[in-house]
Design a protein around this motif. Structure first.
Motif, PDB file in Angstrom:
ATOM      1  N   THR A  60       0.811  -1.225   0.000  1.00  0.00           N
ATOM      2  CA  THR A  60       0.000   0.000   0.000  1.00  0.00           C
ATOM      3  C   THR A  60       0.838   1.265   0.000  1.00  0.00           C
ATOM      4  N   SER A  79     -11.857  -6.555   0.517  1.00  0.00           N
ATOM      5  CA  SER A  79     -12.559  -5.721  -0.456  1.00  0.00           C
ATOM      6  C   SER A  79     -13.658  -6.506  -1.164  1.00  0.00           C
ATOM      7  N   VAL A  83      -5.079  -1.784  -7.064  1.00  0.00           N
ATOM      8  CA  VAL A  83      -4.552  -1.992  -5.728  1.00  0.00           C
ATOM      9  C   VAL A  83      -3.474  -3.048  -5.819  1.00  0.00           C
ATOM     10  N   ARG A  91      -9.235   4.220   0.512  1.00  0.00           N
ATOM     11  CA  ARG A  91      -8.991   3.533  -0.755  1.00  0.00           C
ATOM     12  C   ARG A  91      -9.745   4.186  -1.903  1.00  0.00           C
ATOM     13  N   THR A  97     -12.361   2.528   5.800  1.00  0.00           N
ATOM     14  CA  THR A  97     -11.343   1.947   4.929  1.00  0.00           C
ATOM     15  C   THR A  97     -11.602   2.321   3.481  1.00  0.00           C
ATOM     16  N   LEU A 149      -4.509   3.405   7.027  1.00  0.00           N
ATOM     17  CA  LEU A 149      -5.319   2.200   6.885  1.00  0.00           C
ATOM     18  C   LEU A 149      -5.484   1.483   8.216  1.00  0.00           C
TER      19      LEU A 149
END
Length: 222
Positions: free
Chosen positions: A18, A187, A205, A199, A195, A26
């Motif tokens: 990330t 996800s 991602v 994002r 979250t 996060l």
């Protein structure tokens, strides 16, 4: 109870997928989604967050949780045992449960099912999605929590006499997030709003081996 490391060191394994600037944000967002869902669960009376991080304590208190310092600061299981004592100082006959802080897809109804099943036993736990670790450990009134989280905690909780909860359809309670692959799996279940906000920038991602995988949609706030 929800334990949370200081954000500066939390979720270190996520940094590679990330990026370091996003990692602490996060970690906080995961905890916010976890706490919000737990507070929305009909069988949860209150949520105690055990943390020494002032920002996390402030943000999670704003949601309605009660923050207590991680004292003595001697690791995850000591923090959970401390949190259980704090809860039972106010309500000696309370059932208590420890819940991971990294469950960003957590759904209140699924948590309610797990806790209802846990109430049938003195101590019970739910294994994580990998069936190696633990995402929830519960002790009903009169029983000590005796947490043994970390690593292969499923076997440790079993060997210590806790009953394993086996339920279908509670994936959101089992899906903790330590890696980029875990985040993709969460996800797919539908991320909570905090979250999802972190994002929100469109694009791929990072996934396994640096491959880009576009994340699915999110779900509304609980």
């Amino acid at each position: 109870m929800v334990p949370l490391k200081p954000l500066a060191v939390a979720k270190s394994r996520l940094a590679g997928s990330t990026g370091e600037p996003l990692r602490p944000r996060l970690a906080l967002a995961f905890a916010q989604d976890t706490v919000a869902a737990a507070l929305a669960c009909p069988v949860v009376r209150d949520v105690v967050v055990v943390t020494d991080d002032p920002l996390a304590a402030a943000e999670l208190t704003a949601l309605g949780a009660r923050a207590v310092p991680d004292s003595p600061a001697a690791g995850l299981n000591a923090a959970l045992a401390h949190g259980a004592r704090v809860v039972r100082e106010r309500r000696p006959r309370a059932a208590v449960a420890a819940l991971n802080a990294d469950l960003p897809a957590l759904r209140p109804a699924e948590l309610a099912r797990v806790l209802a099943t846990a109430g049938d036993f003195p101590r019970a736990f739910l294994a994580d999605a990998a069936e190696i670790g633990t995402t929830l450990l519960a002790a009903r009134a009169g029983s000590e929590l005796n947490p043994a989280f970390g690593g292969a905690s499923r076997l440790r909780h079993l060997s210590a006499g806790a009953v394993e909860i086996v339920l279908a359809g509670v994936d959101s309670v089992r899906r903790d997030v330590d890696t980029g692959e875990d985040l993709l799996a969460a996800s797919a279940l539908g991320l909570g709003p905090y979250t999802a906000r972190q994002r929100a920038v469109p694009g791929p991602v990072p996934g396994a081996g640096g491959a880009g995988v576009t994340a699915p949609g999110t779900r509304p706030a609980p």
